[in-house]
Design an enzyme around this catalytic site. Structure first.
Site, PDB file in Angstrom:
ATOM      1  N   LYS A 125      25.321  -5.878  34.199  1.00  0.00           N
ATOM      2  CA  LYS A 125      25.312  -7.199  33.554  1.00  0.00           C
ATOM      3  C   LYS A 125      25.615  -8.246  34.608  1.00  0.00           C
ATOM      4  O   LYS A 125      26.219  -7.953  35.644  1.00  0.00           O
ATOM      5  CB  LYS A 125      26.358  -7.276  32.446  1.00  0.00           C
ATOM      6  CG  LYS A 125      26.031  -8.304  31.364  1.00  0.00           C
ATOM      7  CD  LYS A 125      24.919  -7.842  30.426  1.00  0.00           C
ATOM      8  CE  LYS A 125      24.670  -8.856  29.331  1.00  0.00           C
ATOM      9  NZ  LYS A 125      23.640  -8.392  28.377  1.00  0.00           N
ATOM     10  N   ASP A 165      19.804 -13.321  28.643  1.00  0.00           N
ATOM     11  CA  ASP A 165      20.920 -13.197  27.703  1.00  0.00           C
ATOM     12  C   ASP A 165      21.187 -14.624  27.228  1.00  0.00           C
ATOM     13  O   ASP A 165      20.319 -15.503  27.328  1.00  0.00           O
ATOM     14  CB  ASP A 165      22.147 -12.569  28.380  1.00  0.00           C
ATOM     15  CG  ASP A 165      23.213 -12.110  27.382  1.00  0.00           C
ATOM     16  OD1 ASP A 165      23.016 -11.048  26.776  1.00  0.00           O
ATOM     17  OD2 ASP A 165      24.213 -12.825  27.204  1.00  0.00           O
ATOM     18  N   ASN A 239      17.485 -16.430  18.714  1.00  0.00           N
ATOM     19  CA  ASN A 239      16.414 -15.450  18.546  1.00  0.00           C
ATOM     20  C   ASN A 239      16.839 -14.218  17.750  1.00  0.00           C
ATOM     21  O   ASN A 239      16.104 -13.746  16.876  1.00  0.00           O
ATOM     22  CB  ASN A 239      15.899 -14.997  19.916  1.00  0.00           C
ATOM     23  CG  ASN A 239      14.875 -15.948  20.496  1.00  0.00           C
ATOM     24  OD1 ASN A 239      14.354 -16.813  19.804  1.00  0.00           O
ATOM     25  ND2 ASN A 239      14.591 -15.799  21.773  1.00  0.00           N
TER      26      ASN A 239
END
Length: 445
Positions: A125, A165, A239
């Site tokens: 990440k 993200d 989203n």
């Protein structure tokens, strides 16, 4: 002291101040007691010590120039947590709240999420405390180019494949990919979430939300049930929330509420998703606008109530971490909510999760329930490697099969260890077993 308790003690002492990471690690480790404490092979191999420590954690400065000509400096991160089953895979988050703890928690969760998909992807990440909101396109471009100027040396299609993200959508991916291509003089699948005309995958935008509904649908099928007639409350209006709502409505559910950081709307007979899309995806306005358009909808400010106050059959937290608290869980359980599916990463606090489970709710943790996004990113990687482009229908079918497979894996794992119906434990064990075997097979590295 048990092996699990020993590791918890290590991270509590060694990662002081990293509350999000400690929370995520403890949640997983507690689930693994029933498998780890029964087999000494894990302790002998120091497997948990290696699992909770990133293989690599990068922190770097990101200087960029704003439109007034002033130099700004942000902090960039990339945590490459575990590559036992494939190249590091996980999104980049641009948000003021980003720090090492949050990136480590997200990267740690990503290990097990990626493992559950069945695709060869490790966990990682990254991101920055940069806030794209209020910035011009040129400012965002200059930031993204500076960010990639450092990050490029640590990533690659067979090493680390970042995605988007929070705060990182198609615009940001495009700017970063352009810079990577410029520096390396190569056109490779090094980022996912790309534009459809240059290596992106159809269905990626919808994937996380659709996947959340697919995994719950698979559970409902095992009960001889479905979404038809179910009342659903969704937090968030990005989203994930929008496309979870869309798929649930296609399957016959009534989505009556959605939220943003300022408040939530309640539309008794079901929200109008076209209006939501116009407000949030096109005009980028606040959700309060919805009640101005639909007179029979009620908008409640965040200081006067919470989206979880609305009675429902299914609750889908799709906004951010630790948004569903113990008091919220009590309200949901009290109003008859039977299913909670995490569309966001760790949106439910540990005590809220435990309360919901104790009340008999089927709880689907984010590492399983929101894996549709990274699963489709993995499918994008496959298409890039083969220089192919699949249709929306082809990707959607593969996504649905992956989510059904995730449900079966965590359901089987929970049953195997006498925890039937506990999908938190089931997901953690199923994800762990694959990663642990790969780590043991590859020796102490």
């Amino acid at each position: 002291m048990s092996y699990v308790d020993k590791i918890i003690s290590i991270i509590e002492k060694g990662d002081v101040g990293q509350s999000e990471f400690i929370q995520a690690a403890k949640e997983v480790l507690e689930s693994l007691r029933i498998i780890v404490d029964k087999d000494s092979v894990y302790e002998k191999a120091g497997l948990l010590e290696r699992l909770v420590e990133p293989e690599r954690a990068l922190i770097f400065r990101v200087p960029w120039t704003d439109d007034s000509g002033k130099v700004q400096v942000n902090r960039g991160f990339r945590v490459q947590f575990n590559s036992a089953i494939g190249p590091y895979k996980g999104g980049l988050r641009f948000h003021p709240s980003v720090n090492l703890s949050i990136i480590k928690f997200l990267g740690f969760e990503q290990i097990f999420k990626n493992s559950l998909t069945g695709l060869p992807m490790g966990g990682g990440k990254g991101g920055s405390d940069f806030d794209p909101k209020g910035k011009s396109d040129n400012e965002v471009m200059r930031f993204c180019q500076s960010f990639m100027t450092e990050l490029y040396r640590h990533i690659g299609p067979d090493t680390d494949v970042p995605a988007g993200d929070i705060g990182v959508g198609g615009r940001e991916i495009g700017f970063m990919y352009g810079q990577y291509k410029r520096i390396t003089n190569s056109f490779t699948g090094v980022l996912t979430g790309k534009g459809l005309g240059w290596g992106g995958s159809l269905a990626r935008t919808e994937a996380t939300g659709y996947g959340l509904i697919y995994i719950i649908d698979e559970y409902l099928r095992t009960k001889g049930d479905g979404f038809k007639g179910k009342k659903i409350v969704v937090s968030g209006s990005g989203n994930v929330a929008i496309f979870a709502a869309q798929k649930a409505m296609e399957l016959g559910a009534a989505v009556v509420s959605m939220s943003d950081s300022n408040g939530f709307i309640y539309h008794k007979n079901g929200i109008n998703l076209d209006t939501i899309k116009d407000i949030k995806l096109i005009n980028r306005e606040r959700l309060s606008k919805y009640a101005e358009i639909h007179n029979d909808a009620v908008y409640t400010d965040v200081n006067k109530g919470r989206v979880w106050d609305i009675p429902c059959d299914i609750a889908l937290p799709c906004a951010t971490q630790n948004e569903l608290l113990l008091e919220d869980a009590k309200k949901l359980a009290g109003s008859g909510c039977k299913i909670v599916g995490e569309g966001a990463n760790m949106p439910t606090t540990l005590d809220a999760t435990e309360l919901l489970q104790s009340k008999g709710a089927a709880f689907f943790p984010g590492k399983a329930a929101n894996a549709g996004g990274v699963a489709t990113s993995g499918l994008e990687m496959c298409q890039n490697s083969a220089r192919l482009s699949w249709s929306f229908e082809e990707v959607d079918v593969k996504l649905k099969n992956i989510m059904a497979g995730i449900f079966r894996s965590m359901d089987d794992a929970a049953r195997e260890f006498g925890k039937e119906g506990n999908f938190v434990i089931g997901a953690n064990i199923a994800g762990f077993k694959k990663v642990a075997k790969a780590m043991l097979d590859q020796g102490v590295i």
